[in-house]
Design a protein around this motif. Structure first.
Motif, PDB file in Angstrom:
ATOM      1  N   LEU A  87      -0.712   3.496  -4.973  1.00 14.94           N
ATOM      2  CA  LEU A  87       0.026   2.422  -4.329  1.00 14.94           C
ATOM      3  C   LEU A  87      -0.935   1.683  -3.408  1.00 14.94           C
ATOM      4  CD1 LEU A  87       3.330   4.241  -3.325  1.00 14.94           C
ATOM      5  CD2 LEU A  87       3.001   2.647  -5.215  1.00 14.94           C
ATOM      6  N   SER A  88      -0.992   0.369  -3.545  1.00 21.38           N
ATOM      7  CA  SER A  88      -1.889  -0.439  -2.737  1.00 21.38           C
ATOM      8  C   SER A  88      -1.089  -1.328  -1.806  1.00 21.38           C
ATOM      9  CB  SER A  88      -2.764  -1.322  -3.632  1.00 21.38           C
ATOM     10  OG  SER A  88      -3.552  -0.526  -4.486  1.00 21.38           O
ATOM     11  N   ARG A  89      -1.563  -1.451  -0.576  1.00 21.88           N
ATOM     12  CA  ARG A  89      -0.909  -2.333   0.390  1.00 21.88           C
ATOM     13  C   ARG A  89      -1.244  -3.778   0.063  1.00 21.88           C
ATOM     14  NH1 ARG A  89      -2.597  -1.031   6.162  1.00 21.88           N
ATOM     15  NH2 ARG A  89      -2.084  -3.227   6.137  1.00 21.88           N
ATOM     16  N   ARG A  90      -0.252  -4.649   0.188  1.00 23.65           N
ATOM     17  CA  ARG A  90      -0.475  -6.074  -0.063  1.00 23.65           C
ATOM     18  C   ARG A  90      -1.581  -6.622   0.836  1.00 23.65           C
ATOM     19  NH1 ARG A  90       3.925  -8.802  -2.868  1.00 23.65           N
ATOM     20  NH2 ARG A  90       5.633  -7.342  -3.134  1.00 23.65           N
ATOM     21  N   GLU A  91      -1.604  -6.198   2.097  1.00 25.72           N
ATOM     22  CA  GLU A  91      -2.616  -6.683   3.040  1.00 25.72           C
ATOM     23  C   GLU A  91      -4.021  -6.307   2.580  1.00 25.72           C
ATOM     24  OE1 GLU A  91      -2.145  -8.824   5.546  1.00 25.72           O
ATOM     25  OE2 GLU A  91      -0.094  -8.869   4.801  1.00 25.72           O
ATOM     26  N   ASP A  92      -4.191  -5.089   2.038  1.00 24.55           N
ATOM     27  CA  ASP A  92      -5.497  -4.666   1.534  1.00 24.55           C
ATOM     28  C   ASP A  92      -5.917  -5.518   0.340  1.00 24.55           C
ATOM     29  OD1 ASP A  92      -5.457  -2.663   3.452  1.00 24.55           O
ATOM     30  OD2 ASP A  92      -4.905  -1.075   2.038  1.00 24.55           O
ATOM     31  N   LEU A  93      -4.960  -5.846  -0.500  1.00 23.20           N
ATOM     32  CA  LEU A  93      -5.259  -6.666  -1.678  1.00 23.20           C
ATOM     33  C   LEU A  93      -5.615  -8.093  -1.273  1.00 23.20           C
ATOM     34  CD1 LEU A  93      -2.426  -5.409  -4.045  1.00 23.20           C
ATOM     35  CD2 LEU A  93      -4.808  -4.660  -3.969  1.00 23.20           C
ATOM     36  N   LYS A  94      -4.895  -8.623  -0.284  1.00 23.07           N
ATOM     37  CA  LYS A  94      -5.203  -9.974   0.202  1.00 23.07           C
ATOM     38  C   LYS A  94      -6.599 -10.011   0.824  1.00 23.07           C
ATOM     39  CE  LYS A  94      -0.433 -11.336   1.045  1.00 23.07           C
ATOM     40  NZ  LYS A  94       0.589 -11.641   2.055  1.00 23.07           N
ATOM     41  N   ALA A  95      -6.954  -8.964   1.571  1.00 24.22           N
ATOM     42  CA  ALA A  95      -8.284  -8.889   2.178  1.00 24.22           C
ATOM     43  C   ALA A  95      -9.362  -8.821   1.096  1.00 24.22           C
ATOM     44  CB  ALA A  95      -8.379  -7.676   3.094  1.00 24.22           C
ATOM     45  N   LEU A  96      -9.093  -8.084   0.024  1.00 19.16           N
ATOM     46  CA  LEU A  96     -10.039  -7.998  -1.081  1.00 19.16           C
ATOM     47  C   LEU A  96     -10.216  -9.364  -1.741  1.00 19.16           C
ATOM     48  CD1 LEU A  96     -11.817  -6.074  -2.763  1.00 19.16           C
ATOM     49  CD2 LEU A  96      -9.859  -5.787  -4.273  1.00 19.16           C
ATOM     50  N   LEU A  97      -9.121 -10.104  -1.910  1.00 21.81           N
ATOM     51  CA  LEU A  97      -9.206 -11.453  -2.483  1.00 21.81           C
ATOM     52  C   LEU A  97     -10.054 -12.367  -1.598  1.00 21.81           C
ATOM     53  CD1 LEU A  97      -5.631 -12.199  -3.864  1.00 21.81           C
ATOM     54  CD2 LEU A  97      -7.725 -11.844  -5.167  1.00 21.81           C
ATOM     55  N   GLU A  98      -9.897 -12.238  -0.294  1.00 17.05           N
ATOM     56  CA  GLU A  98     -10.698 -13.056   0.625  1.00 17.05           C
ATOM     57  C   GLU A  98     -12.177 -12.705   0.509  1.00 17.05           C
ATOM     58  OE1 GLU A  98      -8.991 -12.546   4.504  1.00 17.05           O
ATOM     59  OE2 GLU A  98      -7.117 -13.542   3.928  1.00 17.05           O
ATOM     60  N   GLN A  99     -12.493 -11.414   0.334  1.00 13.37           N
ATOM     61  CA  GLN A  99     -13.884 -10.996   0.150  1.00 13.37           C
ATOM     62  C   GLN A  99     -14.457 -11.593  -1.123  1.00 13.37           C
ATOM     63  OE1 GLN A  99     -13.987  -6.743   0.103  1.00 13.37           O
ATOM     64  NE2 GLN A  99     -13.861  -6.550   2.318  1.00 13.37           N
ATOM     65  N   VAL A 100     -13.659 -11.586  -2.187  1.00 14.72           N
ATOM     66  CA  VAL A 100     -14.111 -12.155  -3.456  1.00 14.72           C
ATOM     67  C   VAL A 100     -14.357 -13.652  -3.303  1.00 14.72           C
ATOM     68  CG1 VAL A 100     -13.410 -12.668  -5.832  1.00 14.72           C
ATOM     69  CG2 VAL A 100     -13.039 -10.391  -4.895  1.00 14.72           C
ATOM     70  N   ASP A 101     -13.471 -14.338  -2.601  1.00 12.09           N
ATOM     71  CA  ASP A 101     -13.626 -15.779  -2.380  1.00 12.09           C
ATOM     72  C   ASP A 101     -14.891 -16.093  -1.585  1.00 12.09           C
ATOM     73  OD1 ASP A 101     -11.343 -16.331  -3.809  1.00 12.09           O
ATOM     74  OD2 ASP A 101     -10.061 -16.541  -2.042  1.00 12.09           O
ATOM     75  N   ARG A 102     -15.244 -15.192  -0.648  1.00 12.03           N
ATOM     76  CA  ARG A 102     -16.463 -15.395   0.138  1.00 12.03           C
ATOM     77  C   ARG A 102     -17.706 -14.949  -0.628  1.00 12.03           C
ATOM     78  NH1 ARG A 102     -13.382 -12.842   4.301  1.00 12.03           N
ATOM     79  NH2 ARG A 102     -14.670 -11.001   4.011  1.00 12.03           N
ATOM     80  N   GLY A 103     -17.519 -14.268  -1.751  1.00 15.26           N
ATOM     81  CA  GLY A 103     -18.656 -13.801  -2.536  1.00 15.26           C
ATOM     82  C   GLY A 103     -19.179 -12.444  -2.125  1.00 15.26           C
ATOM     83  N   SER A 104     -18.446 -11.735  -1.262  1.00 11.91           N
ATOM     84  CA  SER A 104     -18.930 -10.433  -0.806  1.00 11.91           C
ATOM     85  C   SER A 104     -18.160  -9.264  -1.404  1.00 11.91           C
ATOM     86  CB  SER A 104     -18.866 -10.352   0.720  1.00 11.91           C
ATOM     87  OG  SER A 104     -17.518 -10.518   1.162  1.00 11.91           O
ATOM     88  N   GLY A 105     -17.159  -9.537  -2.247  1.00 11.17           N
ATOM     89  CA  GLY A 105     -16.354  -8.477  -2.841  1.00 11.17           C
ATOM     90  C   GLY A 105     -16.763  -8.203  -4.267  1.00 11.17           C
ATOM     91  N   PRO A 106     -16.022  -7.339  -4.958  1.00  8.27           N
ATOM     92  CA  PRO A 106     -16.324  -7.038  -6.348  1.00  8.27           C
ATOM     93  C   PRO A 106     -16.087  -8.246  -7.249  1.00  8.27           C
ATOM     94  CG  PRO A 106     -14.238  -6.067  -5.736  1.00  8.27           C
ATOM     95  CD  PRO A 106     -14.852  -6.651  -4.493  1.00  8.27           C
ATOM     96  N   SER A 107     -16.781  -8.289  -8.330  1.00  8.63           N
ATOM     97  CA  SER A 107     -16.632  -9.396  -9.276  1.00  8.63           C
ATOM     98  C   SER A 107     -15.378  -9.214 -10.104  1.00  8.63           C
ATOM     99  CB  SER A 107     -17.845  -9.452 -10.205  1.00  8.63           C
ATOM    100  OG  SER A 107     -17.653 -10.381 -11.210  1.00  8.63           O
ATOM    101  N   ARG A 108     -14.671 -10.317 -10.362  1.00  6.65           N
ATOM    102  CA  ARG A 108     -13.475 -10.249 -11.204  1.00  6.65           C
ATOM    103  C   ARG A 108     -13.826 -10.279 -12.679  1.00  6.65           C
ATOM    104  NH1 ARG A 108      -8.611 -13.938  -9.051  1.00  6.65           N
ATOM    105  NH2 ARG A 108      -8.477 -13.153  -6.955  1.00  6.65           N
TER     106      ARG A 108
END
Length: 96
Positions: free
Chosen positions: A73-94
């Motif tokens: 189970l994943s928290r929505r807030e954690d997923l939103k933070a991950l999306l923000e990291q991806v948008d900034r280029g610092s998260g995992p690649s989609r």
């Protein structure tokens, strides 16, 4: 034997797949408050459930476990933070 959705925890009642499917809200997600199942989290992030399992193994995203069945189970807030990291280029690649 059909029991109400609000059956007491530990009563041994497990709703059928069709019953659970009918519990989804208008957005298509199960009503788990701030949490999403692995399948719903994958849809939210627009990746596959397998990708989320790989990120869990790599500790990129660490979901909680449902104590009764061990489901992720994943928290929505954690997923939103991950999306923000991806948008900034610092998260995992989609995409691969």
């Amino acid at each position: 034997m059909t029991q109400p959705v609000d059956a007491k925890p530990g009563s041994g009642y497990v709703p059928s797949v069709s019953r659970v499917a009918s519990m989804r809200d208008r957005s298509g997600f199960l009503p788990l408050g701030e949490y999403l199942t692995n399948k719903d989290a994958a849809r939210f992030l627009q990746v596959t459930p397998r990708t989320l399992r790989n990120w869990d193994r790599a500790e990129t995203l660490t979901p909680r476990r449902y104590p009764i069945n061990g489901y992720r189970l994943s928290r929505r807030e954690d997923l939103k933070a991950l999306l923000e990291q991806v948008d900034r280029g610092s998260g995992p690649s989609r995409a691969r």
